[in-house]
Design a protein around this motif. Structure first.
Motif: not given
Length: 273
Positions: A52-55, A99-100, A118-121
Motif C-alpha cells: 500500500k502506497i501512502s496516501a 506500513d508501521p 521510520i518517519l518518527p525516527i
C-alpha cells in the motif's frame, strides 16, 4: 577438481577487485549491472503492486524531494568522476509505503522505499536526508552486487570443502562442513554486512552534506533509534548484520569532521541547485 575450484576462486577475486569511490575500500564484484538491474527494477514494480502506497501527499512529496536532491548530488559526483555509464544506469525512484515497520531500503539501480514506520525516527527533513543518504549509499557502493558475488564465492568454497573431505568418514565430513559454515557466517558474512552498514553511514553523511542537509542529524537519527529500542535486548554485535546503535553513534560523531571535508572536496563539481 579441487585445484580448478581453488584457481577459479583466486581468479574471480583478482579480476573482480575494484575500489569504492570516496571511501577507497577494496571490493569484490563480478555481478554486472546488466545482470542485476533488470531484475531489480522488476522486483521493485512487483513490490509496489503488492504493498500500500501512502496516501499522505505532503510526506510523500518530502520523501521524493529529499531523494531527488541527494540522488542529484550522487549523479553529479559520478558524472564528474569518470562514472558516466554508471550514472546513466540508475533509475531513481522514491516511494513511501503505508506500513508501521521501521525500515527503508534502496535496491540496485536507485529504487528507494521508505516505510511510514521510520518517519518518527527521521523526525524532520534532515533526518529523512540522513536515512535517504544511507540507503542511496548502498546502491552507490554496489553492496547488493558485492553480497551476491561473495555468496557465489562461498558456495564454491563450500564445494571445495565437500570435495576435499569426500574420502573422510561421515563424522569428519560433518565437522569440516560445520566449521566452514560457521566460519563463513561469523567470520565473513556478518562482519561483511556490518562493514557495508558502516560504509553506507559514512557515504550517506557525505551525500547529505553535498545535498545541503545538516549532517549532525545523522547522529540524532541513531540516538532516536537507540531510545526506541530501550531496554530490548539486542543480539551481540558479532552475531548481528548491523553495528549496534551505540557503535553507529560513536562512528558518525567521529567521522563528522572528515565528512565535511570530503563534501567540501567534491562540492565544486557536484553543486546541487
Amino acid at each position: 577438481m579441487k585445484k580448478v575450484i581453488s584457481l577459479t576462486l583466486v581468479l574471480l577475486f583478482v579480476i573482480s577487485c575494484s575500489t569504492v569511490p570516496i571511501t577507497g575500500r577494496k571490493r569484490v564484484n563480478f555481478v554486472s549491472d546488466a545482470e542485476i538491474l533488470p531484475a531489480s527494477f522488476a522486483q521493485y514494480e512487483s513490490f509496489l503492486a503488492e504493498n500500500k502506497i501512502s496516501a499522505d501527499v505532503g510526506m510523500t512529496n518530502e520523501i521524493q524531494s529529499v531523494g531527488m536532491r541527494i540522488s542529484k548530488a550522487v549523479d553529479q559526483f559520478m558524472r564528474s568522476n569518470n562514472m558516466v555509464s554508471e550514472a546513466n544506469s540508475y533509475r531513481w525512484e522514491f516511494n513511501l509505503i503505508d506500513d508501521p515497520t521501521v525500515n527503508a531500503w534502496c535496491m540496485p539501480g536507485g529504487k528507494v522505499v521508505f516505510y511510514t514506520g521510520i518517519l518518527p525516527i527521521c523526525d524532520n527533513t534532515d533526518g529523512i536526508a540522513a536515512v535517504m543518504g544511507h540507503e542511496v549509499a548502498h546502491a552507490f557502493a554496489k553492496h547488493g552486487q558485492e553480497r551476491m558475488s561473495t555468496g557465489s564465492l562461498l558456495q564454491l568454497g563450500g564445494t571445495a570443502v565437500a570435495l576435499g573431505t569426500a574420502k573422510k568418514d561421515p563424522k569428519a565430513q560433518q565437522i569440516w562442513n560445520t566449521a566452514f559454515g560457521l566460519g563463513a557466517q561469523f567470520g565473513i558474512m556478518l562482519p561483511f554486512s556490518r562493514s557495508h552498514e558502516t560504509e553506507a553511514d559514512k557515504l550517506g553523511m557525505v551525500f547529505m552534506i553535498m545535498a545541503g542537509y545538516k549532517p549532525e542529524e545523522a547522529v540524532n537519527v541513531w540516538i532516536r533509534m537507540s531510545e526506541r529500542a530501550g531496554a530490548n535486548q539486542a543480539p551481540p554485535e558479532f552475531m548481528s548484520t548491523h553495528p549496534s546503535n551505540q557503535t553507529r553513534i560513536q562512528n558518525l560523531k567521529a567521522f563528522l569532521p572528515e565528512a565535511i571535508k570530503l563534501a567540501e572536496k567534491y562540492s565544486a563539481s557536484t553543486t546541487v541547485n
